[in-house]
Design a protein around this motif. Sequence first.
Motif, PDB file in Angstrom:
ATOM      1  N   VAL A 178       0.852  -1.110   0.213  1.00  0.00           N
ATOM      2  CA  VAL A 178      -0.054  -0.012   0.115  1.00  0.00           C
ATOM      3  C   VAL A 178       0.842   1.282   0.017  1.00  0.00           C
ATOM      4  O   VAL A 178       1.813   1.165   0.624  1.00  0.00           O
ATOM      5  CB  VAL A 178      -0.756   0.098   1.091  1.00  0.00           C
ATOM      6  N   LEU A 179       0.545   2.307  -0.723  1.00  0.00           N
ATOM      7  CA  LEU A 179       1.195   3.530  -0.998  1.00  0.00           C
ATOM      8  C   LEU A 179       0.304   4.717  -0.586  1.00  0.00           C
ATOM      9  O   LEU A 179      -0.962   4.585  -1.101  1.00  0.00           O
ATOM     10  CB  LEU A 179       1.923   3.550  -2.308  1.00  0.00           C
ATOM     11  N   ILE A 180       0.641   5.410   0.254  1.00  0.00           N
ATOM     12  CA  ILE A 180      -0.276   6.536   0.767  1.00  0.00           C
ATOM     13  C   ILE A 180       0.214   7.878   0.286  1.00  0.00           C
ATOM     14  O   ILE A 180       1.163   8.426   0.716  1.00  0.00           O
ATOM     15  CB  ILE A 180      -0.438   6.662   2.299  1.00  0.00           C
ATOM     16  N   PRO A 181      -0.437   8.633  -0.710  1.00  0.00           N
ATOM     17  CA  PRO A 181       0.061   9.698  -1.271  1.00  0.00           C
ATOM     18  C   PRO A 181      -0.600  10.756  -0.071  1.00  0.00           C
ATOM     19  O   PRO A 181      -1.751  10.616   0.140  1.00  0.00           O
ATOM     20  CB  PRO A 181      -0.606  10.063  -2.490  1.00  0.00           C
ATOM     21  N   ALA A 182       0.046  11.811   0.086  1.00  0.00           N
ATOM     22  CA  ALA A 182      -0.295  12.803   1.235  1.00  0.00           C
ATOM     23  C   ALA A 182       0.075  14.081   1.022  1.00  0.00           C
ATOM     24  O   ALA A 182       1.323  14.369   0.549  1.00  0.00           O
ATOM     25  CB  ALA A 182      -0.195  12.240   2.508  1.00  0.00           C
ATOM     26  N   LYS A 183      -0.798  15.090   1.236  1.00  0.00           N
ATOM     27  CA  LYS A 183      -0.298  16.637   1.312  1.00  0.00           C
ATOM     28  C   LYS A 183       0.534  16.919   2.518  1.00  0.00           C
ATOM     29  O   LYS A 183       0.125  16.386   3.514  1.00  0.00           O
ATOM     30  CB  LYS A 183      -1.369  17.720   1.045  1.00  0.00           C
ATOM     31  N   PRO A 184       1.663  17.468   2.462  1.00  0.00           N
ATOM     32  CA  PRO A 184       2.295  17.800   3.783  1.00  0.00           C
ATOM     33  C   PRO A 184       1.479  18.940   4.714  1.00  0.00           C
ATOM     34  O   PRO A 184       1.815  20.252   4.650  1.00  0.00           O
ATOM     35  CB  PRO A 184       3.670  18.437   3.411  1.00  0.00           C
ATOM     36  N   ASP A 185       0.477  18.664   5.451  1.00  0.00           N
ATOM     37  CA  ASP A 185      -0.153  19.412   6.225  1.00  0.00           C
ATOM     38  C   ASP A 185      -0.754  18.864   7.367  1.00  0.00           C
ATOM     39  O   ASP A 185      -0.928  17.604   7.359  1.00  0.00           O
ATOM     40  CB  ASP A 185      -1.273  20.451   5.275  1.00  0.00           C
ATOM     41  N   TYR A 186      -1.012  19.513   8.354  1.00  0.00           N
ATOM     42  CA  TYR A 186      -1.556  18.954   9.654  1.00  0.00           C
ATOM     43  C   TYR A 186      -2.512  17.681   9.572  1.00  0.00           C
ATOM     44  O   TYR A 186      -2.643  16.965   9.977  1.00  0.00           O
ATOM     45  CB  TYR A 186      -2.047  19.926  10.708  1.00  0.00           C
ATOM     46  N   LEU A 187      -3.651  18.170   8.922  1.00  0.00           N
ATOM     47  CA  LEU A 187      -4.958  17.381   8.863  1.00  0.00           C
ATOM     48  C   LEU A 187      -4.654  16.226   8.021  1.00  0.00           C
ATOM     49  O   LEU A 187      -5.267  15.302   8.456  1.00  0.00           O
ATOM     50  CB  LEU A 187      -6.019  18.107   7.994  1.00  0.00           C
TER      51      LEU A 187
END
Length: 312
Positions: A178-187
């Motif tokens: 599994v790969l999890i793309p995410a934006k670098p922000d708190y939420l």
Amino acid sequence: MRVLSVINYKGGVGKTTLTANLASELAFQGNKVLIVDLDPQTNLTFSFLMVDEWEQNYQDRTIKKWYDAFIDNDQDFNLNGLILTPQRVNSRLRVLKSEGQVDLISSHLGLIDVDLELSAKLWGGSERTNRRNFLIVHSRLKAGLQQLEDKGYDCVIIDCPPNFSVVTKTAIVASDSVLIPAKPDYLSTIGIEQLQKRIGELVSEYNSKLQHDNNRDEFNPISPSVKGVIFTMLGIRNGQPYSALQQYISQVQRIGISTLTTTIRENKTVYATAPESGIPVVLEDVRNEQTYLTVRKELEQLTAEVIKLVLS
Ligand SMILES: Nc1ncnc2c1ncn2[C@@H]1O[C@H](COP(=O)(O)OP(=O)(O)O)[C@@H](O)[C@H]1O
Ligand SMILES: [Mg+2]
């Protein structure tokens, strides 16, 4: 045949964009890749096909059929019948003298209803029947992909919808990684912790149901491995990320999840045009601009990292 899910229940974090580019670069390097669009929003589908083309030729051959066949107890249906070979990206691969291939199982807006019907299958019987139904429903995609073993795919990449529905769970059950793309922000980092927890709960539940009764001959334990978070859409100023990236990397690592070394910068101009061209940025005809090349380099680096983490 390795199976990788790209997942995050936040929308707009780059799941579809990364799936399309990763698959295309892997194909460029000679791999035979199958991508599966599990999102009823169909963005991955229309990154490779034109809407007209899909409506005229393919809208009766989508992943929805695979779940429908199960709901309708149609035992003979084979996932093989849903595989398409999008013309534009594969022509581009030939022009580039690559022997790889990108195949697609497309999605359908009606996949939303499928989820409700699948959920309904999980209840209403004896405890033993419900346990069995849980395993059958959740392994639906895994069973389908097993029918493709002789097709010679090196890799299957599943683009998940932005939720944790039954359909999403079928992707996790089917996956090695599994790969999890995410934006670098708190939420986003809070969301990742939740996601990790729920994947863990699903795996425990599946494996524990399998321990009961005589299900062990028919189903195998699952152990999808969360390979890490890939930070996307980084704002760049003077060549450097301007969000406090290191802080978010540390936060994710504290949860116990790795982060990929590669990060993907935000570039609205470069990423905006690709879906209409049917050819992801990483393989688009090179415009010899520096930003374009920088973007592409990140995607190639991501692919190299994924090969190391997932395919070798
Ligand atoms: N690195 C990026 N920089 C700028 N825009 C991006 C980037 N990655 C994706 N996008 C755009 O952001 C939107 C959401 O991306 P998408 O991949 O569809 O996310 P998701 O699948 O997680 O919902 C799309 O319009 C896409 O073109
Ligand atoms: Mg998407």
